[in-house]
Design an enzyme around this catalytic site. Structure first.
Site: not given
Length: 267
Positions: A146, A202, A235
């Site tokens: 991330c 995502d 994600h």
């Protein structure tokens, strides 16, 4: 100093899931360390096979949740593969990311102030510390998740010493610190081979942004980067302590990560 060795997970995502992976530290030199970084004794977590020198070095860049048990466990996983793995806490100058429960506040007050220039400098200091500990920084890699995935791309644009990077679902078309360029903006400066691992589902990282980055890399003459986009995958699919975890995609990505480092001189 963050207490990663005590099993502290990020407060913002508690409780952890039953699928959380725990890697044993037996036979490893593993635990918190402090790294001199531009006036700060920066907290970090280090893991390596005990009693061995000259190991390849992997920097592990954290999520927005900072240095907590999942990131420490990733370091131990790399150590089991024969690496000196180090996860610095670049948010330590601004607050305790792992203790924060309010994500908007976390982003505004702890993550946002950590500019690329500061983070790149902290990573350089981490590399220097690794060399002083006997690590082989001629075999240097970075991976991250991330925020840390974006950091892996960013550091690839900064460091001439980096051999390879693996970016897990790092945003490429936006930055976290006001005024910092995006990864796409910095594409022409990326020379190390980078493997990008992403989920097609995502919502925060549209696949078309990866296409734009790939085009920018190609235009700059960097043909050594690759993207893997997993269908129907969200994600944070590697984060085994969270509901977003997808075991098959995480295992495939981990194997690709290890292979990428070996293929590109980080082994």
């Amino acid at each position: 100093m963050p207490k990663a060795e005590t099993g502290r997970f990020a407060a913002a995502v508690l409780p952890v899931t039953a699928r959380t992976i725990t890697t044993d530290a037996a036979g490893l030199l593993a635990g918190p360390v402090a790294i001199p970084a531009h006036g700060l004794q920066m907290p970090a977590y280090r893991a390596a096979p005990a009693g061995r020198q000259g190991l390849p070095v992997v920097l592990v860049a954290c999520e927005i949740f900072g240095l907590h048990e999942h990131i420490a466990d990733v370091c131990r996983r790399f150590a089991r593969q024969g690496y000196l793995a180090i996860a610095p806490d670049p948010f330590a100058r601004h607050g305790d990311a792992a203790a924060c429960t309010d994500i908007p506040r976390l982003l505004a007050e702890v993550v946002g102030p950590a500019a690329d220039a500061q983070v790149d400098g902290d990573l350089d200091a981490t590399v220097a510390w690794a060399a002083a500990q006997g690590g082989d920084t001629g075999r240097l890699g970075i991976t991250g998740f991330c925020w840390g995935g974006r950091t892996a791309w960013s550091y690839a644009a900064h460091s001439a010493a980096l051999k390879a990077a693996v970016a897990w679902y790092g945003p490429v078309a936006r930055s976290y610190h006001a005024g910092d360029p995006t990864v796409i903006d910095r594409a022409a400066r990326i020379r190390a081979p980078v493997l990008g691992l992403y989920g097609a589902a995502d919502g925060g990282i549209p696949v078309d942004t990866l296409t734009r980055l790939d085009a920018a890399l190609q235009a700059a003459g960097n043909t050594g980067c690759e993207f893997v986009v997993y269908p129907d995958t969200p994600h944070a699919f590697f984060a085994d302590y969270r509901p977003s975890y997808r075991a098959a995609e995480a295992e495939d990505g981990w194997n690709r990560c290890l292979a990428w480092f070996k293929q590109n001189g980080v082994a």
